[in-house]
Design a protein around this motif. Structure first.
Motif, PDB file in Angstrom:
ATOM      1  N   PRO A  61       0.923  -1.302   0.062  1.00  0.00           N
ATOM      2  CA  PRO A  61      -0.076   0.036  -0.051  1.00  0.00           C
ATOM      3  C   PRO A  61       0.808   1.287   0.092  1.00  0.00           C
ATOM      4  O   PRO A  61       1.885   1.235   0.430  1.00  0.00           O
ATOM      5  N   ALA A  62       0.219   2.498  -0.433  1.00  0.00           N
ATOM      6  CA  ALA A  62       1.118   3.542  -0.489  1.00  0.00           C
ATOM      7  C   ALA A  62      -0.234   4.865  -0.008  1.00  0.00           C
ATOM      8  O   ALA A  62      -1.381   4.522  -0.596  1.00  0.00           O
ATOM      9  N   TYR A  63       0.502   5.860   0.658  1.00  0.00           N
ATOM     10  CA  TYR A  63      -0.482   6.736   1.024  1.00  0.00           C
ATOM     11  C   TYR A  63       0.161   8.198   0.795  1.00  0.00           C
ATOM     12  O   TYR A  63       1.401   8.325   0.872  1.00  0.00           O
ATOM     13  N   ALA A  64      -0.411   9.135  -0.051  1.00  0.00           N
ATOM     14  CA  ALA A  64      -0.111  10.517  -0.218  1.00  0.00           C
ATOM     15  C   ALA A  64      -1.112  11.286   0.291  1.00  0.00           C
ATOM     16  O   ALA A  64      -2.279  11.537  -0.074  1.00  0.00           O
ATOM     17  N   CYS A  65      -0.618  12.537   0.786  1.00  0.00           N
ATOM     18  CA  CYS A  65      -1.622  13.489   1.469  1.00  0.00           C
ATOM     19  C   CYS A  65      -0.620  14.776   1.535  1.00  0.00           C
ATOM     20  O   CYS A  65       0.292  14.855   1.959  1.00  0.00           O
ATOM     21  N   THR A  66      -1.045  15.922   1.184  1.00  0.00           N
ATOM     22  CA  THR A  66      -0.484  17.093   1.099  1.00  0.00           C
ATOM     23  C   THR A  66      -0.655  17.863   2.609  1.00  0.00           C
ATOM     24  O   THR A  66      -0.263  19.004   2.739  1.00  0.00           O
ATOM     25  N   CYS A  67      -1.407  17.332   3.449  1.00  0.00           N
ATOM     26  CA  CYS A  67      -1.629  17.773   4.777  1.00  0.00           C
ATOM     27  C   CYS A  67      -0.211  17.606   5.590  1.00  0.00           C
ATOM     28  O   CYS A  67       0.633  16.736   5.080  1.00  0.00           O
TER      29      CYS A  67
END
Length: 426
Positions: A61-67
């Protein structure tokens, strides 16, 4: 649907993130939602002018967020996955920014089963055994030093001496003993009665050091309390798997932030409407980073807590929680009942540093150079001299109010009061 939610929330790095992720799973917060295969994305409205760009590839899995959160997955990624599993995310063509963000190596996160055992259980057991030996040696050294210190008298006690012994307790991997010594050092020279207060602190340390040598003989709950006070960590997975579960409507009676050079700690104090039970939910963040805001003071949250083990269980993890809603003025206790609750706690956990009190119908009054809170029965509690009384005095204006505070050996530190149904954080 509930089962799908639990599978998503099991990915959360901690219970607070799980609760915050559930709060983010509101379609009105999102725009630009889409999914293609194992990838899902969307724009989430946050505290900044521009929405956060959130993308998840469940296959990696991979997760990306600009927070700015350092947690992986963050609450926005969890909310996005919840929306996808609830059927609220349509299939769409993948935007260019999604693949670019997910392709960054830092976005990949190895699959992990929550509560899984260490990869090398034998090595972990050896480390735990070595630490236990160091703590035992440190406790023995502390007991000898305490006996010598008391025999030679406290009038000549020096704070630097206590800080030096505290440093040796840190080396012995007993941070609880070190913290107690630093607290005792801070008493020296403060007020005319400081020798008595110093003796109290040192006596509690001696009892703790002595109890550390008898863990196998102690009742299970008391042994857990002693281990916690010594500084042994409690595994989150163990608390979630084995901790006592309590479901209630939890009123957030106070929130206190404590800032140091390295860490900001938030203490959220809860009280069950049905059970009357107090609870403490802790969250942490590096300086300058936002803290968990899912438990605002003066709100009520329907949910389930898992309590850490101990003789007087207080600290808890949020297992699940609904969105907080504003609450009116809560029902508190008379001063005498509040003091009885403190006495019961100290009888089973004499090392308890602070305990939440919710007082009904108390009026601030001057008491020499200090202040106290008195009820109509004539019982009173002193305010901690380090607490600023003026915000409370301004709200009360000489009339009885409902007040929540942290009770400590130095007195009550007000956190919150209610002006009618209006919550005022002090």
């Amino acid at each position: 649907m509930a089962g799908d939610d639990e599978r998503v929330l099991a990915l959360a790095p901690d219970p607070a993130s799980a609760a915050a992720g559930r709060a983010q799973a509101a379609p009105e917060r999102w725009s630009g939602l889409g999914a293609a295969g194992t990838v899902v994305w969307g724009l989430c409205r946050g505290s900044r002018p521009d929405p956060y760009r959130v993308a998840v590839d469940r296959g990696e899995p991979a997760y990306a967020c600009t927070c700015p959160s350092r947690k992986s997955p963050c609450k926005h990624a969890l909310g996005l996955l919840l929306l996808r599993d609830r059927g609220a995310v349509p299939d769409a063509d993948e935007p260019e920014w999604v693949r670019a963000r997910l392709a960054e190596p830092a976005r990949r996160r190895p699959a992990r089963t929550p509560g899984a055992p260490p990869r090398d259980p034998e090595a972990a057991a050896r480390r735990a055994e070595r630490r236990a030996e160091r703590v035992a040696a440190g406790a023995a050294e502390l007991r000898d030093w305490l006996v010598d210190r008391v025999r030679s008298g406290l009038a000549g006690a020096d704070a630097e001496e206590l800080y030096g012994v505290a440093a040796r307790m840190v080396d012995a991997q007993a941070p609880g003993l070190a913290s107690g010594l630093r607290r005792a050092a801070g008493v020296i020279g403060r007020g005319r009665d400081w020798p008595g207060r110093l003796l109290t602190e040192l006596a509690l340390l001696h009892v703790l050091a002595e109890a550390s040598t008898r863990l196998a003989e102690l009742p299970t709950d008391l042994a857990a309390t002693v281990r916690t006070r010594l500084g042994f960590p409690t595994d989150t997975a163990d608390v979630l798997a084995n901790g006592e579960r309590v479901t209630d409507e939890w009123v957030v009676i106070g929130v206190v932030d404590e800032v140091t050079e390295r860490l900001t700690t938030r203490r959220a104090w809860l009280r069950g409407r049905e059970s009357g039970r107090p609870a403490l939910v802790l969250s942490f963040a590096p300086p300058g980073r936002p803290l968990d805001g899912s438990l605002p003071a003066g709100h009520v949250v329907r949910g389930e807590l898992a309590f850490h083990p101990g003789a007087a269980p207080l600290r808890a993890l949020v297992v699940r929680a609904d969105d907080p809603v504003r609450a009116g003025r809560p029902h508190g206790d008379a001063v005498s009942a509040a003091l009885e609750s403190v006495a019961r706690v100290l009888a089973v956990d004499p090392w308890q540093e602070r305990w939440p009190l919710l007082l009904d119908g108390v009026t601030p009054a001057a008491d020499g150079d200090g202040w106290l809170l008195a009820d109509d029965a004539g019982a009173a509690l002193p305010l901690d001299e380090r607490a600023d009384p003026w915000p409370l005095l301004a709200v009360a204006a000489g009339a009885p109010v409902t007040v929540a505070g942290e009770w400590t050996a130095a007195g009550l530190r007000p956190m919150t009061c209610w002006d009618g149904d209006r919550t005022v954080r002090l």
